[in-house]
Design a protein around this motif. Sequence first.
Motif, PDB file in Angstrom:
ATOM      1  N   PRO A   1       0.766  -1.244   0.000  1.00  0.00           N
ATOM      2  CA  PRO A   1       0.000   0.000   0.000  1.00  0.00           C
ATOM      3  C   PRO A   1       0.803   1.304   0.000  1.00  0.00           C
ATOM      4  CG  PRO A   1       0.116  -0.846   2.215  1.00  0.00           C
ATOM      5  CD  PRO A   1       0.859  -1.826   1.362  1.00  0.00           C
TER       6      PRO A   1
ATOM      7  N   TYR B   1      -5.831   3.335   1.859  1.00  0.00           N
ATOM      8  CA  TYR B   1      -4.757   2.466   2.358  1.00  0.00           C
ATOM      9  C   TYR B   1      -5.279   1.046   2.568  1.00  0.00           C
ATOM     10  CZ  TYR B   1      -1.001   0.692   5.344  1.00  0.00           C
ATOM     11  OH  TYR B   1       0.019  -0.069   5.877  1.00  0.00           O
TER      12      TYR B   1
ATOM     13  N   CYS C   1      -5.892  -0.763  -0.669  1.00  0.00           N
ATOM     14  CA  CYS C   1      -4.651  -1.205  -1.320  1.00  0.00           C
ATOM     15  C   CYS C   1      -4.048  -2.422  -0.621  1.00  0.00           C
ATOM     16  CB  CYS C   1      -3.647  -0.057  -1.373  1.00  0.00           C
ATOM     17  SG  CYS C   1      -4.041   1.180  -2.622  1.00  0.00           S
TER      18      CYS C   1
ATOM     19  N   PHE D   1      -2.674   5.748  -3.018  1.00  0.00           N
ATOM     20  CA  PHE D   1      -3.554   4.622  -2.723  1.00  0.00           C
ATOM     21  C   PHE D   1      -4.526   4.436  -3.894  1.00  0.00           C
ATOM     22  CE2 PHE D   1      -2.882   6.268   1.825  1.00  0.00           C
ATOM     23  CZ  PHE D   1      -1.665   5.621   1.909  1.00  0.00           C
TER      24      PHE D   1
END
Length: 503
Positions: A239, A305, A308, A243
């Motif tokens: 991540p 975040y 990801c 993102f």
Amino acid sequence: MTETELVAGSARSQRFRILMMKSLLLCSILAVTVASAAPTNVLFIAVDDLRPELNCYGVTHMKSPNIDKLAASGMLFERAYCQVAVCNPSRSSVLSGTRPDTTGVLDNQHFMRPNMPNVVTLPQHFKNNGYTSLSLGKIFHHSEREPGDDPQSWSQPAWYHGEPYRHWFTKDSLDYVKNLKALPKDKQPKQLRAAPFEAADEPDASYPDAQTAEKAIETLRQLKADGKPFFLGVGFVKPHLPFTCPQKYWDLYPEDSIQLAANSKRPENAPDPAFHNNYELRSYGTVPENGKVTPKMAHNLIRGYRACVSFMDAQLGRVIDELDKLGLRENTVIVFWGDHGYHLGENGTFTKMTNFEFGTRVPLIVSTPGMKTAGQRSKALVELVDLYPTLTEVCSLPLPKHLEGTSFVPLLENPTKPWKNAAFSQYLRTGKPPYTGRSIRTERWRYTEWHDLQNKPAGIELYDELNDPQETKSVATDPANAPTVTDLAKRLKEGWKSALPAK
């Protein structure tokens, strides 16, 4: 033929059959022995900017089924720490098996080989011992100034990924940047980049990590056909900012399920060098150049975040599934690690580059063939610099003399075994003036000292990780903690050798 001759022939035939059975049994035993003595492969999975916010670490809102599955078949380390909370220094330490003061790499702009031209890196050590050593994705830190990803370490040139731009955006975002650049100079914002997050109606294959997974699948098939032992590095970039990933992963985390960090303020009594101004985040478009990140932006950053992480988890699952399908899992050690921690608003900070617990603590999972402790967890203090000696021992290779980590193979056999009494991290805070922060993490405490480059003190921090795990207040100046500060300052000065487990 007489009756005597028939009896004699029958006896000879019986002896022949017994002899053949013994021969077949001996061949089987030899085959098993040879198989068990076959070199152990290594699947070395590095993940950029991954903090231990995963379901298998007890964070139930996270969707990380493939990482969780790996943890169930291996050992999860609850208290693993990087040596520097930024990509290049951390990876240089891991791959050289030495600490930052030895590598001389303390930022992303300087590299290991000029300082250590003759060091035998972890993958190079395996290559020198008959392994095919390959790099896919981000293993060493990549830079335009340092192409080739340390060619001494690999049997073939390192492969990054098929997408020319490593942090993928959709056409709309790229057009947004193009339009900004077309504005008169006095009308252009400072950040000529797209926003730090984006959900798109795109397939996984459009993104670099999916391309890395596809290349890993193809490579595993070739390695299976070659029949040689291998050290395969697979590095995922998410991540890492920005993102950006398919919409379906954002949908795993509904907008109304996102909560901002509970400890979003700077810790009380912490010195200024402990912090940065979120400059990595501020290099992206739409982020305020100064001041606090708005709640709306923080909300999208946290959601992006997490999305990801789940996207990366899906790519990891593809690679391990292929390892299983090819029958390679039974003779392959898998190590899964994040190169440093990450802040998502905690301690008033975003991204990495700190000596706080959120900056230095990392996920670490190790799965070995025939593991008797599969599914167990260890609370022992371990460090990423320990990976080199650990993998070397697991694979029965000779141990190089230059290493500054400790093999934690004994913990793989007994996760509750008494171990190191401290882990060490550090960070060079560039600026005017620059400061160096050095941190020691014990079972209960995190103690950090800051100095300028002339070694003049610039502040200390002490956090009670038992009673204040979010590090909301430094208690270094509390008179009741004076003996603790004195003890930890002494141990920090003595360094990592004084913290080694008893033999």
